[in-house]
Design a protein around this motif. Structure first.
Motif, PDB file in Angstrom:
ATOM      1  N   GLU A 128       2.606  -2.862  -5.012  1.00 15.47           N
ATOM      2  CA  GLU A 128       1.338  -2.569  -5.687  1.00 15.47           C
ATOM      3  C   GLU A 128       1.355  -3.069  -7.128  1.00 15.47           C
ATOM      4  O   GLU A 128       0.355  -3.595  -7.619  1.00 15.47           O
ATOM      5  CB  GLU A 128       1.056  -1.067  -5.668  1.00 15.47           C
ATOM      6  CG  GLU A 128       0.517  -0.555  -4.362  1.00 15.47           C
ATOM      7  CD  GLU A 128      -0.857  -1.106  -4.033  1.00 15.47           C
ATOM      8  OE1 GLU A 128      -1.720  -1.186  -4.936  1.00 15.47           O
ATOM      9  OE2 GLU A 128      -1.066  -1.478  -2.868  1.00 15.47           O
ATOM     10  N   LEU A 129       2.481  -2.869  -7.793  1.00 19.74           N
ATOM     11  CA  LEU A 129       2.586  -3.304  -9.194  1.00 19.74           C
ATOM     12  C   LEU A 129       2.540  -4.820  -9.322  1.00 19.74           C
ATOM     13  O   LEU A 129       2.009  -5.350 -10.300  1.00 19.74           O
ATOM     14  CB  LEU A 129       3.863  -2.760  -9.827  1.00 19.74           C
ATOM     15  CG  LEU A 129       3.917  -1.244 -10.017  1.00 19.74           C
ATOM     16  CD1 LEU A 129       5.288  -0.825 -10.520  1.00 19.74           C
ATOM     17  CD2 LEU A 129       2.821  -0.779 -10.959  1.00 19.74           C
TER      18      LEU A 129
ATOM     19  N   THR B 190       1.535  -7.869  -4.403  1.00 23.12           N
ATOM     20  CA  THR B 190       1.991  -8.635  -3.238  1.00 23.12           C
ATOM     21  C   THR B 190       2.321  -7.654  -2.117  1.00 23.12           C
ATOM     22  O   THR B 190       2.247  -6.450  -2.289  1.00 23.12           O
ATOM     23  CB  THR B 190       3.259  -9.449  -3.559  1.00 23.12           C
ATOM     24  OG1 THR B 190       4.314  -8.546  -3.869  1.00 23.12           O
ATOM     25  CG2 THR B 190       3.041 -10.422  -4.682  1.00 23.12           C
ATOM     26  N   ILE B 191       2.691  -8.181  -0.982  1.00 17.85           N
ATOM     27  CA  ILE B 191       3.178  -7.331   0.114  1.00 17.85           C
ATOM     28  C   ILE B 191       4.514  -7.842   0.645  1.00 17.85           C
ATOM     29  O   ILE B 191       4.969  -7.417   1.696  1.00 17.85           O
ATOM     30  CB  ILE B 191       2.163  -7.248   1.270  1.00 17.85           C
ATOM     31  CG1 ILE B 191       1.865  -8.633   1.836  1.00 17.85           C
ATOM     32  CG2 ILE B 191       0.901  -6.545   0.843  1.00 17.85           C
ATOM     33  CD1 ILE B 191       1.114  -8.621   3.135  1.00 17.85           C
ATOM     34  N   ILE B 192       5.142  -8.703  -0.087  1.00 19.88           N
ATOM     35  CA  ILE B 192       6.352  -9.371   0.397  1.00 19.88           C
ATOM     36  C   ILE B 192       7.542  -8.420   0.490  1.00 19.88           C
ATOM     37  O   ILE B 192       8.212  -8.365   1.527  1.00 19.88           O
ATOM     38  CB  ILE B 192       6.687 -10.583  -0.498  1.00 19.88           C
ATOM     39  CG1 ILE B 192       5.582 -11.617  -0.354  1.00 19.88           C
ATOM     40  CG2 ILE B 192       8.035 -11.177  -0.138  1.00 19.88           C
ATOM     41  CD1 ILE B 192       5.680 -12.774  -1.300  1.00 19.88           C
ATOM     42  N   ILE B 193       7.815  -7.657  -0.547  1.00 19.56           N
ATOM     43  CA  ILE B 193       9.014  -6.806  -0.579  1.00 19.56           C
ATOM     44  C   ILE B 193       8.955  -5.741   0.508  1.00 19.56           C
ATOM     45  O   ILE B 193       9.923  -5.551   1.250  1.00 19.56           O
ATOM     46  CB  ILE B 193       9.182  -6.152  -1.969  1.00 19.56           C
ATOM     47  CG1 ILE B 193       9.268  -7.209  -3.061  1.00 19.56           C
ATOM     48  CG2 ILE B 193      10.388  -5.231  -1.994  1.00 19.56           C
ATOM     49  CD1 ILE B 193      10.458  -8.109  -2.952  1.00 19.56           C
ATOM     50  N   SER B 194       7.827  -5.049   0.635  1.00 19.43           N
ATOM     51  CA  SER B 194       7.739  -3.992   1.647  1.00 19.43           C
ATOM     52  C   SER B 194       7.777  -4.567   3.061  1.00 19.43           C
ATOM     53  O   SER B 194       8.348  -3.964   3.965  1.00 19.43           O
ATOM     54  CB  SER B 194       6.480  -3.144   1.445  1.00 19.43           C
ATOM     55  OG  SER B 194       5.322  -3.936   1.545  1.00 19.43           O
ATOM     56  N   THR B 195       7.203  -5.739   3.244  1.00 14.28           N
ATOM     57  CA  THR B 195       7.238  -6.372   4.564  1.00 14.28           C
ATOM     58  C   THR B 195       8.657  -6.774   4.942  1.00 14.28           C
ATOM     59  O   THR B 195       9.095  -6.527   6.076  1.00 14.28           O
ATOM     60  CB  THR B 195       6.315  -7.605   4.592  1.00 14.28           C
ATOM     61  OG1 THR B 195       4.991  -7.200   4.242  1.00 14.28           O
ATOM     62  CG2 THR B 195       6.309  -8.254   5.960  1.00 14.28           C
ATOM     63  N   VAL B 196       9.364  -7.380   4.011  1.00 16.68           N
ATOM     64  CA  VAL B 196      10.752  -7.780   4.277  1.00 16.68           C
ATOM     65  C   VAL B 196      11.611  -6.546   4.547  1.00 16.68           C
ATOM     66  O   VAL B 196      12.420  -6.537   5.487  1.00 16.68           O
ATOM     67  CB  VAL B 196      11.314  -8.614   3.099  1.00 16.68           C
ATOM     68  CG1 VAL B 196      12.816  -8.802   3.220  1.00 16.68           C
ATOM     69  CG2 VAL B 196      10.612  -9.948   3.024  1.00 16.68           C
ATOM     70  N   TYR B 197      11.433  -5.484   3.752  1.00 15.65           N
ATOM     71  CA  TYR B 197      12.206  -4.259   3.974  1.00 15.65           C
ATOM     72  C   TYR B 197      11.897  -3.666   5.345  1.00 15.65           C
ATOM     73  O   TYR B 197      12.810  -3.273   6.073  1.00 15.65           O
ATOM     74  CB  TYR B 197      11.927  -3.228   2.881  1.00 15.65           C
ATOM     75  CG  TYR B 197      12.633  -1.924   3.152  1.00 15.65           C
ATOM     76  CD1 TYR B 197      13.999  -1.804   2.940  1.00 15.65           C
ATOM     77  CD2 TYR B 197      11.949  -0.839   3.672  1.00 15.65           C
ATOM     78  CE1 TYR B 197      14.664  -0.636   3.238  1.00 15.65           C
ATOM     79  CE2 TYR B 197      12.600   0.337   3.968  1.00 15.65           C
ATOM     80  CZ  TYR B 197      13.951   0.431   3.749  1.00 15.65           C
ATOM     81  OH  TYR B 197      14.604   1.604   4.056  1.00 15.65           O
TER      82      TYR B 197
ATOM     83  N   VAL C  26       9.226   3.241  -2.406  1.00 10.75           N
ATOM     84  CA  VAL C  26       9.581   2.461  -3.604  1.00 10.75           C
ATOM     85  C   VAL C  26       9.152   1.004  -3.449  1.00 10.75           C
ATOM     86  O   VAL C  26       8.582   0.415  -4.377  1.00 10.75           O
ATOM     87  CB  VAL C  26      11.094   2.573  -3.909  1.00 10.75           C
ATOM     88  CG1 VAL C  26      11.521   1.580  -4.973  1.00 10.75           C
ATOM     89  CG2 VAL C  26      11.433   3.994  -4.320  1.00 10.75           C
ATOM     90  N   THR C  27       9.396   0.411  -2.296  1.00  9.99           N
ATOM     91  CA  THR C  27       8.990  -0.987  -2.095  1.00  9.99           C
ATOM     92  C   THR C  27       7.466  -1.110  -2.093  1.00  9.99           C
ATOM     93  O   THR C  27       6.926  -2.098  -2.581  1.00  9.99           O
ATOM     94  CB  THR C  27       9.568  -1.578  -0.802  1.00  9.99           C
ATOM     95  OG1 THR C  27       9.135  -0.804   0.313  1.00  9.99           O
ATOM     96  CG2 THR C  27      11.074  -1.652  -0.854  1.00  9.99           C
ATOM     97  N   GLY C  28       6.773  -0.095  -1.563  1.00 10.71           N
ATOM     98  CA  GLY C  28       5.313  -0.110  -1.592  1.00 10.71           C
ATOM     99  C   GLY C  28       4.770  -0.037  -3.008  1.00 10.71           C
ATOM    100  O   GLY C  28       3.809  -0.743  -3.353  1.00 10.71           O
ATOM    101  N   VAL C  29       5.369   0.816  -3.841  1.00 12.62           N
ATOM    102  CA  VAL C  29       4.954   0.907  -5.237  1.00 12.62           C
ATOM    103  C   VAL C  29       5.219  -0.408  -5.953  1.00 12.62           C
ATOM    104  O   VAL C  29       4.364  -0.893  -6.716  1.00 12.62           O
ATOM    105  CB  VAL C  29       5.669   2.088  -5.945  1.00 12.62           C
ATOM    106  CG1 VAL C  29       5.485   2.030  -7.444  1.00 12.62           C
ATOM    107  CG2 VAL C  29       5.182   3.412  -5.394  1.00 12.62           C
ATOM    108  N   PHE C  30       6.377  -0.994  -5.708  1.00 15.03           N
ATOM    109  CA  PHE C  30       6.704  -2.277  -6.332  1.00 15.03           C
ATOM    110  C   PHE C  30       5.703  -3.358  -5.924  1.00 15.03           C
ATOM    111  O   PHE C  30       5.260  -4.162  -6.752  1.00 15.03           O
ATOM    112  CB  PHE C  30       8.133  -2.701  -5.975  1.00 15.03           C
ATOM    113  CG  PHE C  30       8.580  -3.939  -6.666  1.00 15.03           C
ATOM    114  CD1 PHE C  30       8.939  -3.915  -8.008  1.00 15.03           C
ATOM    115  CD2 PHE C  30       8.639  -5.152  -5.993  1.00 15.03           C
ATOM    116  CE1 PHE C  30       9.339  -5.069  -8.665  1.00 15.03           C
ATOM    117  CE2 PHE C  30       9.033  -6.305  -6.629  1.00 15.03           C
ATOM    118  CZ  PHE C  30       9.389  -6.263  -7.975  1.00 15.03           C
TER     119      PHE C  30
END
Length: 121
Positions: free
Chosen positions: A42-43, A46-53, A36-40
């Motif tokens: 991509e949309l 950025t790569i911030i959300i998946s990296t932080v998670y 889910v964070t990866g899809v977000f």
């Protein structure tokens, strides 16, 4: 979801044992949240959300893996096999998928037996 939250609450607890179901349910929810964070990301390009998670769940994932390996009477240091491509991954997945060691071991009482005793009381 309760297994995921339990692993997150015990993020710094590398002692004790974890049942197979608790570990694999944590991994399942971790994969779902990572997707889910990866899809977000991509949309939003950025790569911030998946990296932080990923950074937020690194320590809980290591502690859950250590407790799961303790349940099979192995040291948590066996997780270093993740650094060995393919062969190390296969060996570690086999270790993590094995059933609990019966009775008490060096890392504490069997969580299956403790759950059964508390259910019968």
């Amino acid at each position: 979801m309760k297994y995921f939250m339990e692993a997150m609450r015990r993020y710094a607890d590398f002692n004790g044992r974890s049942r197979r179901k608790a570990y694999w349910m944590f991994i399942l929810f971790n994969i779902i949240f990572s997707f889910v964070t990866g899809v977000f990301d991509e949309l939003t390009d950025t790569i911030i959300i998946s990296t932080v998670y990923s950074l937020a769940v690194l320590i809980p994932q290591l502690s859950a893996g250590a407790r799961r390996l303790h349940d099979t009477n192995r040291s948590g240091w066996w997780q270093l096999l993740w650094l060995v491509p393919i062969v190390g991954w296969i060996v570690l997945i086999i270790f993590l998928a094995q059933d609990s060691q019966e009775g008490e071991n060096d890392h504490g009482p069997n969580p299956k037996e403790v759950a059964l005793e508390s259910a019968t009381v």
